[in-house]
Design an enzyme around this catalytic site. Sequence first.
Site, PDB file in Angstrom:
ATOM      1  N   ASP A  40       9.432   2.662   1.307  1.00 30.82           N
ATOM      2  CA  ASP A  40       8.249   3.404   1.935  1.00 30.82           C
ATOM      3  C   ASP A  40       8.288   3.169   3.369  1.00 30.82           C
ATOM      4  OD1 ASP A  40       5.838   4.449   2.643  1.00 30.82           O
ATOM      5  OD2 ASP A  40       4.745   3.585   0.966  1.00 30.82           O
ATOM      6  N   PHE A  62       1.037  -1.150   0.023  1.00 27.26           N
ATOM      7  CA  PHE A  62      -0.019  -0.174   0.027  1.00 27.26           C
ATOM      8  C   PHE A  62       0.846   1.240   0.139  1.00 27.26           C
ATOM      9  CE2 PHE A  62      -2.562   3.336   1.640  1.00 27.26           C
ATOM     10  CZ  PHE A  62      -3.739   3.344   1.099  1.00 27.26           C
ATOM     11  N   LYS A 117       3.221  10.445   7.976  1.00 32.68           N
ATOM     12  CA  LYS A 117       2.464  10.067   9.202  1.00 32.68           C
ATOM     13  C   LYS A 117       3.087  10.638  10.536  1.00 32.68           C
ATOM     14  CE  LYS A 117       0.159   5.932   7.624  1.00 32.68           C
ATOM     15  NZ  LYS A 117      -1.319   6.096   7.610  1.00 32.68           N
TER      16      LYS A 117
HETATM   17  C1  LIG Z   1       3.318   2.532   3.732  1.00 31.91           C
HETATM   18  C2  LIG Z   1       2.259   3.689   3.350  1.00 31.91           C
HETATM   19  N1  LIG Z   1       2.579   4.438   2.225  1.00 31.91           N
HETATM   20  C3  LIG Z   1       1.843   5.454   1.740  1.00 31.91           C
HETATM   21  C4  LIG Z   1       0.654   5.607   2.453  1.00 31.91           C
HETATM   22  C5  LIG Z   1      -0.207   6.827   2.178  1.00 31.91           C
HETATM   23  O1  LIG Z   1      -0.134   7.890   3.162  1.00 31.91           O
HETATM   24  P1  LIG Z   1      -1.213   9.183   3.308  1.00 31.91           P
HETATM   25  O2  LIG Z   1      -2.456   8.761   3.524  1.00 31.91           O
HETATM   26  O3  LIG Z   1      -0.777  10.118   4.258  1.00 31.91           O
HETATM   27  O4  LIG Z   1      -1.316   9.727   1.612  1.00 31.91           O
HETATM   28  C6  LIG Z   1       0.210   4.973   3.983  1.00 31.91           C
HETATM   29  C7  LIG Z   1      -0.914   5.298   4.461  1.00 31.91           C
HETATM   30  O5  LIG Z   1      -1.517   4.446   4.954  1.00 31.91           O
HETATM   31  C8  LIG Z   1       1.020   3.888   4.168  1.00 31.91           C
HETATM   32  O6  LIG Z   1       0.839   3.168   4.952  1.00 31.91           O
END
Ligand SMILES: Cc1ncc(COP(=O)(O)O)c(C=O)c1O
Length: 389
Positions: free
Chosen positions: A213, A128, A242
């Site tokens: 990520d 994700f 986050k």
């Molecule tokens: C690993 C990862 N990357 C990207 C995102 C996307 O982040 P945002 O919701 O701040 O766009 C998330 C959101 O849960 C995530 O867990």
Amino acid sequence: MKEFVANTYGRFPVTFVKGEGCRLYDDKGREYLDFTSGIAVCNLGHCHPSVVEAVSAQAARLIHTSNLFWTVPQQKLAQEICRHSFAERVFFCNSGAEAVEAAIKLARRRGHFLLGGSYEIVCLQGAFHGRTLAALSATGQPVYKRGFEPLPAGFTHVRPNDLEALEMAVTSRTCAILLEPIMGEGGVIPLEDRFLELARELCDRRNLLLMFDEVQVGMGRTGSLFAYQQTPVTPDVMCLAKGLGGGIPIGALAASAEVMEFLPPGTHASTFGGNPVACEAGKAVFRALMEEGVLDNAKAAGAHLRQGLERLAAGHSAEIREVRGRGLIQALELKRPAPGLGGLLLEQGLLVVFGHDRIIRLLPPLTVTAAEIDQALSILDTTLKSIKK
Ligand SMILES: Cc1ncc(COP(=O)(O)O)c(C=O)c1O
């Protein structure tokens, strides 16, 4: 007034008005134990005094300038990220998806100028990476993509921890490999060391970028400041968001100076990115983690939570398939779907991230106490007993 808000979320019927540490309070005055931390965002707990103070003071001084000019908080937060990681340069944005978008653009531009036009990014099934179109393309879960096609091309997906598949997926068209070192939303699936080592080796062999990520697992969540620090490999690029802002929206792309050269002036931008208020919040988060003992607490609390979950799983072996995770990102995978379980736990006063109908993801603040963990374990125990009947 709820009807005025777009109906894009399946929300629980509760409205929160106050937060303190590991606790949230609803508009009826009821207290909840928050083991979501706003989905791994409020890593210092709700309204941590250092974040409140930093944000209030900065808001009274200077809220926004745009990136036409310099501000000191942005420089200082970039310095903190670099001081504590492999990185030498930081690009700021406002969310996880934006950090991933920036990583994708960086990898593509580098592929364009350095690798003869290579543009493909190898990602993982079940990954994700966010909801913007390119981040969605990188995401490895078809359910989130349905109806949004055609998505940007140039992403391939392999099974996590499948060495052969990874090796086969990397071709002359590849410019980068993008991974979450622990796949969070996909069910808290840690990648094996040998898989990460192979990814590193493939990138080294072909001069590709290894991009982690760490939007969910960075900023102390796993018990080290960054998740990669508990693996045998160091990435070339890291996405953060986050927990970086302690509750204030911020995202970041971190890389070496040499790699970040591929985004020279005019190639990428964000009006709000690196806003001074968000960066002051980020500085307060670093101080708390590194100097005020929060990272040490995360390690100890993570071990305590894990032990408790193992005990819980042993006592509920008919319901629980597996305990997975590292530090304070832990999950219980159930043997059978239990669609209403998130709501049942909420009724008992415990907030968790419940996904895929069978994964209970626990993301308490890194300041959580042993007593709060024991209370959460006790609620889980009672609730699991109630669904068994
Ligand atoms: C690993 C990862 N990357 C990207 C995102 C996307 O982040 P945002 O919701 O701040 O766009 C998330 C959101 O849960 C995530 O867990």
